[in-house]
Design an enzyme around this catalytic site. Sequence first.
Site, PDB file in Angstrom:
ATOM      1  N   CYS A  32       0.820  -1.211   0.000  1.00  0.00           N
ATOM      2  CA  CYS A  32       0.000   0.000   0.000  1.00  0.00           C
ATOM      3  C   CYS A  32       0.858   1.265   0.000  1.00  0.00           C
ATOM      4  O   CYS A  32       0.614   2.198  -0.752  1.00  0.00           O
ATOM      5  CB  CYS A  32      -0.933  -0.018   1.207  1.00  0.00           C
ATOM      6  SG  CYS A  32      -1.742   1.543   1.560  1.00  0.00           S
ATOM      7  N   CYS A  66       1.079   3.415   5.373  1.00  0.00           N
ATOM      8  CA  CYS A  66       1.552   3.341   6.766  1.00  0.00           C
ATOM      9  C   CYS A  66       3.014   2.908   6.819  1.00  0.00           C
ATOM     10  O   CYS A  66       3.325   1.747   7.059  1.00  0.00           O
ATOM     11  CB  CYS A  66       0.666   2.398   7.574  1.00  0.00           C
ATOM     12  SG  CYS A  66      -1.030   2.967   7.704  1.00  0.00           S
ATOM     13  N   CYS A  74      -8.763  -2.016   7.236  1.00  0.00           N
ATOM     14  CA  CYS A  74      -7.583  -1.163   7.294  1.00  0.00           C
ATOM     15  C   CYS A  74      -7.424  -0.655   8.726  1.00  0.00           C
ATOM     16  O   CYS A  74      -8.405  -0.261   9.366  1.00  0.00           O
ATOM     17  CB  CYS A  74      -7.716   0.013   6.321  1.00  0.00           C
ATOM     18  SG  CYS A  74      -6.401   1.229   6.463  1.00  0.00           S
ATOM     19  N   TYR A  97      -7.661  29.862   2.264  1.00  0.00           N
ATOM     20  CA  TYR A  97      -7.854  28.434   1.972  1.00  0.00           C
ATOM     21  C   TYR A  97      -8.836  27.851   3.001  1.00  0.00           C
ATOM     22  O   TYR A  97      -8.570  26.849   3.655  1.00  0.00           O
ATOM     23  CB  TYR A  97      -6.533  27.666   2.052  1.00  0.00           C
ATOM     24  CG  TYR A  97      -5.356  28.323   1.339  1.00  0.00           C
ATOM     25  CD1 TYR A  97      -5.143  28.137  -0.027  1.00  0.00           C
ATOM     26  CD2 TYR A  97      -4.440  29.108   2.040  1.00  0.00           C
ATOM     27  CE1 TYR A  97      -4.061  28.721  -0.667  1.00  0.00           C
ATOM     28  CE2 TYR A  97      -3.352  29.697   1.409  1.00  0.00           C
ATOM     29  CZ  TYR A  97      -3.162  29.505   0.059  1.00  0.00           C
ATOM     30  OH  TYR A  97      -2.088  30.084  -0.572  1.00  0.00           O
ATOM     31  N   GLU A 121     -11.982  30.874  -0.364  1.00  0.00           N
ATOM     32  CA  GLU A 121     -11.869  29.479  -0.812  1.00  0.00           C
ATOM     33  C   GLU A 121     -12.236  29.399  -2.293  1.00  0.00           C
ATOM     34  O   GLU A 121     -13.165  30.072  -2.745  1.00  0.00           O
ATOM     35  CB  GLU A 121     -12.805  28.586   0.010  1.00  0.00           C
ATOM     36  CG  GLU A 121     -12.982  27.173  -0.494  1.00  0.00           C
ATOM     37  CD  GLU A 121     -11.683  26.376  -0.556  1.00  0.00           C
ATOM     38  OE1 GLU A 121     -11.456  25.689  -1.568  1.00  0.00           O
ATOM     39  OE2 GLU A 121     -10.892  26.467   0.416  1.00  0.00           O
ATOM     40  N   ASP A 179      -4.032  27.833   5.807  1.00  0.00           N
ATOM     41  CA  ASP A 179      -3.901  26.379   5.800  1.00  0.00           C
ATOM     42  C   ASP A 179      -3.895  25.932   4.339  1.00  0.00           C
ATOM     43  O   ASP A 179      -4.884  25.407   3.826  1.00  0.00           O
ATOM     44  CB  ASP A 179      -5.080  25.750   6.565  1.00  0.00           C
ATOM     45  CG  ASP A 179      -4.918  24.248   6.745  1.00  0.00           C
ATOM     46  OD1 ASP A 179      -3.900  23.695   6.273  1.00  0.00           O
ATOM     47  OD2 ASP A 179      -5.800  23.626   7.353  1.00  0.00           O
ATOM     48  N   CYS A 203       0.566  20.733   6.286  1.00  0.00           N
ATOM     49  CA  CYS A 203       0.674  19.274   6.346  1.00  0.00           C
ATOM     50  C   CYS A 203       1.964  18.812   5.687  1.00  0.00           C
ATOM     51  O   CYS A 203       2.175  17.611   5.508  1.00  0.00           O
ATOM     52  CB  CYS A 203      -0.537  18.613   5.688  1.00  0.00           C
ATOM     53  SG  CYS A 203      -0.701  18.986   3.935  1.00  0.00           S
TER      54      CYS A 203
END
Length: 385
Positions: free
Chosen positions: A11, A14, A92, A245, A266, A314, A341
């Site tokens: 995958c 993770c 999952c 955003y 936005e 953001d 992020c």
Amino acid sequence: MEKKCVNEKKCGSCKYLHMTYKEQLKKKEEFVKHELEKCPELKGHFKPIIGMENPWNYRNKVTAVFDRDRKGNPISGVYQEGTHRVIPVEKCLIEDELADKIIGTIRGMLRSFKIKVYDEDTGYGLLRYVLVRRGFATGEVMVVLVTASPIFPSKRNFTNALLKAHPEITTVVQNVNNRTDSLILGDKQQILYGKGYIEDILCGCRFRISPASFYQINPVQTEKLYSKAVELAGLSGKETVIDAYCGIGTIGLIASKHAKNVISVELNPDAVRDAIVNAKVNGIKNVRFYKADAGRFLTQMAEEGAKADVLLMDPPRNGSSEEFLRSAALLGPGKIVYISCNPVSLGRDLGVLKKLGYRAEECWMVDMFPWTAHVETAVLLVRKP
């Protein structure tokens, strides 16, 4: 507690399952600190990463791609990393357990309803993806059936059978995507059951979430992140705040309780519609929403001589643009709270803001995506005198 995933090496999501949770938190802290070395003033001002008490099954949004195995049986799951080969997934470790069950039920119904899954090579077949979103606070569940054609035989009977198997579902939507690119949702959709959206509660505010609207996938950690961001802004009730955003308006509406007024920007029209509704539902009247590119909007504001006290931003994973950051600086906010992020693009943008007269003073990390290599960061920047 150690858990095993049969698809861990295929995958690619993770990447930290081989570590203890404590070890991966430390690794994420080190990663952020390394990428933010461009701001030496942050040294000594990195706060301990905020982890989860229970870092499993936290995703409130689950997307499954549908395909066939070599025997022609329908399968659903995710693309193998770097390919378009579908890995079958039944359970999952980070996805909502109810969502996985619903997807499994749909997969089991296809043969009896004679529904073919879509074939990327031939362009033949109907069902491409299933998207499940759940409001963790409200319990509301949305199922989006993404089809290659608007023609969905027996869709009423199919929907009724799905609801009988899962009465927890509060709305079902058919989304039509006949494109050949990698985007999951198309532009057209039809509500098959319910109101076409779900609602969730975050930091005391109720939010409407449509199929295409952006909403953070980990509500437990999002509350911690947004509460910290508003705290860093240090609002007194007298400020004009810009929420760039803004998505469906989450952080701006949460901050509005502590500000004089909020200007939220936005580009996604569905998100803006939801944001306007969200303000009304929460009885918030000091927030204005604008459908526009955030960079161009701030440039226009700066050209008109507008000013702001606080900027909440953001941006997407690739960060902001230099045009946006220069325009933001021209508006003269005393504080900028930058949520990111991606520590790499964050480090780059902090370097630009430093040249524009801002000093990074505090950095908080929130583990929004346990067991993956991703981490969310909030940085407070203050305008130099």
